[in-house]
Design an enzyme around this catalytic site. Structure first.
Site, PDB file in Angstrom:
ATOM      1  N   CYS A   1     -10.156  -5.803 -17.364  1.00 25.13           N
ATOM      2  CA  CYS A   1     -11.526  -5.358 -17.164  1.00 25.13           C
ATOM      3  C   CYS A   1     -12.485  -6.412 -17.738  1.00 25.13           C
ATOM      4  O   CYS A   1     -12.091  -7.259 -18.554  1.00 25.13           O
ATOM      5  CB  CYS A   1     -11.713  -4.017 -17.876  1.00 25.13           C
ATOM      6  SG  CYS A   1     -13.386  -3.312 -17.770  1.00 25.13           S
TER       7      CYS A   1
ATOM      8  N   CYS B   1     -14.536  -6.083 -19.963  1.00 27.42           N
ATOM      9  CA  CYS B   1     -14.652  -5.922 -21.415  1.00 27.42           C
ATOM     10  C   CYS B   1     -13.443  -6.475 -22.154  1.00 27.42           C
ATOM     11  O   CYS B   1     -13.444  -6.555 -23.377  1.00 27.42           O
ATOM     12  CB  CYS B   1     -14.845  -4.454 -21.763  1.00 27.42           C
ATOM     13  SG  CYS B   1     -13.354  -3.452 -21.546  1.00 27.42           S
TER      14      CYS B   1
ATOM     15  N   CYS C   1     -11.537  -0.501 -16.969  1.00 27.13           N
ATOM     16  CA  CYS C   1     -10.742   0.247 -17.942  1.00 27.13           C
ATOM     17  C   CYS C   1     -11.282   1.676 -18.034  1.00 27.13           C
ATOM     18  O   CYS C   1     -12.379   1.980 -17.555  1.00 27.13           O
ATOM     19  CB  CYS C   1     -10.781  -0.433 -19.316  1.00 27.13           C
ATOM     20  SG  CYS C   1     -12.379  -0.323 -20.159  1.00 27.13           S
TER      21      CYS C   1
ATOM     22  N   GLU D   1       0.821  -1.216   0.000  1.00 23.89           N
ATOM     23  CA  GLU D   1       0.000   0.000   0.000  1.00 23.89           C
ATOM     24  C   GLU D   1       0.859   1.272   0.000  1.00 23.89           C
ATOM     25  O   GLU D   1       0.610   2.244   0.725  1.00 23.89           O
ATOM     26  CB  GLU D   1      -0.942   0.016   1.215  1.00 23.89           C
ATOM     27  CG  GLU D   1      -1.838  -1.206   1.335  1.00 23.89           C
ATOM     28  CD  GLU D   1      -2.944  -1.271   0.284  1.00 23.89           C
ATOM     29  OE1 GLU D   1      -2.998  -0.371  -0.575  1.00 23.89           O
ATOM     30  OE2 GLU D   1      -3.735  -2.220   0.323  1.00 23.89           O
TER      31      GLU D   1
END
Length: 205
Positions: free
Chosen positions: A149, A151, A186, A92
């Site tokens: 993503c 997609c 995305c 992190e």
């Protein structure tokens, strides 16, 4: 000859297995008998104890980094007692202060200790975090941990969502959460979702 170290930044969106990569790296060091130290900013409050935990369920103890932690002073003390690590792994890292990133760079340059920082590049509004910005500016090696993503394109945006799964574009930069608060998408899907919500009156145009 002085030992040479490097400052690495490995970044990716949420869910790209950055933490799993850190923990796997720590395990490999352990198997080879190499000394290392795991660190994590205390701002990540999802854990009540000092551990780094991956979404896939593996974890490892770490030391907290507080806002007032001087990392160079911390490691200088270990060097003085001859207990310094060969490697430092930071989870992190986007939550580090810029001056703490500079301290890590000084650790690399002065002591030859390798430092690998893992973290996000940008927040839910696609703006750089302070720690990430500084790492992009001064890291020796920068690598992207890629994820996909729905997609099929590469994820870029850590979109913040509400309980209905709708994208949120206002709020504090830091809001700790997991799959219930964030989804990695995305840029195109993020834009299209915002356009869809604005047409429904859910987001300002």
């Amino acid at each position: 000859m002085k030992k040479l170290g490097k400052l690495y930044f490995r970044y990716g969106t949420m869910g790209s297995a950055k933490t799993a990569l850190l923990l796997t790296t720590a395990y490999n060091f352990e198997e080879r008998g190499m000394s290392y130290l795991c660190l994590k900013p205390s701002i990540d409050t999802r854990e009540k104890k000092n551990v780094i935990r991956s979404r896939i369920g593996i974890e490892r103890e770490c030391q907290w980094i507080y806002r007032d932690t001087d990392l160079f002073a911390m490691i200088s003390g270990l060097v003085a007692s001859d207990t310094n690590p060969d490697w430092i792994l930071v989870d992190e890292a986007q939550f580090l202060l810029a001056e703490q990133v500079d301290q890590l760079a000084l650790i690399v340059d002065k002591f030859g200790i390798n430092v690998i920082c893992y973290g996000l590049r940008t927040d839910f509004r696609t703006n750089l975090f302070e720690g990430s910005r500084r790492l992009f500016e001064i890291a020796d090696t920068i690598d992207e941990v890629k994820s996909t993503c729905n997609c099929g394109r590469k994820t870029i945006v850590n979109a913040r969502i509400d309980s209905r799964g709708e994208i949120i574009t206002e709020g504090d930069q830091v809001e700790i959460g997991g799959n219930d608060r964030y989804v990695s998408v995305c840029r195109n899907c993020w834009r299209n979702k915002k356009i869809e919500q604005s047409r429904k009156g859910q987001l300002p145009i």
